[in-house]
Design an enzyme around this catalytic site. Sequence first.
Site, PDB file in Angstrom:
ATOM      1  N   ILE A 169       0.837  -1.197   0.000  1.00 53.98           N
ATOM      2  CA  ILE A 169       0.000   0.000   0.000  1.00 53.98           C
ATOM      3  C   ILE A 169       0.876   1.252   0.000  1.00 53.98           C
ATOM      4  CG2 ILE A 169      -1.867   1.230   1.130  1.00 53.98           C
ATOM      5  CD1 ILE A 169      -2.527  -1.635   0.049  1.00 53.98           C
ATOM      6  N   THR A 170       0.792   2.027  -1.072  1.00 54.93           N
ATOM      7  CA  THR A 170       1.532   3.285  -1.172  1.00 54.93           C
ATOM      8  C   THR A 170       0.987   4.280  -0.159  1.00 54.93           C
ATOM      9  OG1 THR A 170       1.903   2.891  -3.531  1.00 54.93           O
ATOM     10  CG2 THR A 170       2.238   5.128  -2.735  1.00 54.93           C
ATOM     11  N   GLY A 352      30.180   1.324 -17.243  1.00 55.20           N
ATOM     12  CA  GLY A 352      30.406   1.050 -15.823  1.00 55.20           C
ATOM     13  C   GLY A 352      29.832   2.115 -14.925  1.00 55.20           C
ATOM     14  N   GLU A 375      -0.690  -1.294 -10.216  1.00 59.12           N
ATOM     15  CA  GLU A 375      -2.015  -1.013 -10.795  1.00 59.12           C
ATOM     16  C   GLU A 375      -2.330  -1.916 -11.987  1.00 59.12           C
ATOM     17  OE1 GLU A 375      -3.395   2.988 -10.965  1.00 59.12           O
ATOM     18  OE2 GLU A 375      -1.941   3.652  -9.477  1.00 59.12           O
TER      19      GLU A 375
END
Length: 397
Positions: A169-170, A352, A375
């Site tokens: 959950i953001t 690199g 989503e």
Amino acid sequence: MSSQATAPDVTTYPFKLTEEQEHLRREIREFAHREIAPNVSRWDEASEFPADVVKQLGQMGLMGMIFPVEYGGAGLGYVDYMTAIEELSAVDGSVGIIVAAHNSLCSNHIFLAGNEEQRRKYIPRLASGEWLGAWGLTEPNSGSDAAGARTTAVRKGGNWVLNGNKTFITNGHYADAAVVIAVTDKTQGTHGLSAFVVEKGTPGFRPGKKENKLGLRASDTSELIFEDCEIPAENLLGKLGEGFIDSMRVLDGGRVSIAALSLGIARGALEASLHYVKERRQFGKAIAEFQGVQWKLADMATELDAARLLTLRAAVLKDAGQRVTRESSMAKLYASEVAVRICDQAVQLHGGYGFIKDYPAEKFYRDVKLCTIGEGTSEIQRMVIAREILKVMPSRG
């Protein structure tokens, strides 16, 4: 910030932003380079949530972009919104996804499915940035299969009692309000899911484990835990049993924002690459002069523009009030996969130096992968698109 004077004409296409939208872009770009860019590495290393910046974004109107002025929003459209998410994400995808989840998931679910009382109660606080929002659909054993949800909401007199937990959950630890999808009738599959608003501080509701992530590390991603969490009956959001249906409507707009997040991260990687190849010298000249390098850059720029046009189409149709299930899924699918390719090529062009944290390419590379997952994975988007195009194909015979 001000809204567009008229609804967009969907017979034309906005290859060029309006003067107001260009002003918005410049305003956000300047803010991002001034307030976000100097902190990106520190936030990333420490997984530090940029709380002060989120408050400033609220003051700028970005935490309520897509909501009417009468509810405290900025009264802007999805073209403006995707522009804002792209600009933020070109500097730090973590900030982009914080704003996206708050606007298009939590706040938008309340706006789309809520009654007038719920809109008046929650949207002004969320739109101003006073409150931060989270949206809880996914569970440990229920990702793409929403019908497998186990979080329950059981009626108890005039209240609902929630038990279970949500994951990935953001904004989970920092949310003042969360929209949560729970099972109210396990015999009805997705038609037995309902949505609820749960406020921070409600007994039995707490954030759980904070995830230690590959990328987007300044964005908080965590569990939400419900243990005999009792909420008033009026916290039911939308009609009983229509939580999943409303969630699909919410995701139509949410996928536009993930496409915009993808655009921003990819553009940041491309711009970093352009700067690097002009400065890096090998065999007596800048590597930008080598045809092999130029062809990589040409492909990156072309795919990025194609992804932007798909995203713009979905945003324009959304602003016109049209259903955008197919268009938003196409935009999200293509933009996210293009962004992964662009960030991969950015690391390759840096050689690199693309593998070390002194250069921004490695962070864009880590951040972008979430765009093909969040989503709805790329696989789910292909299912959605196929279902939509099969509906309109004429049958033979």
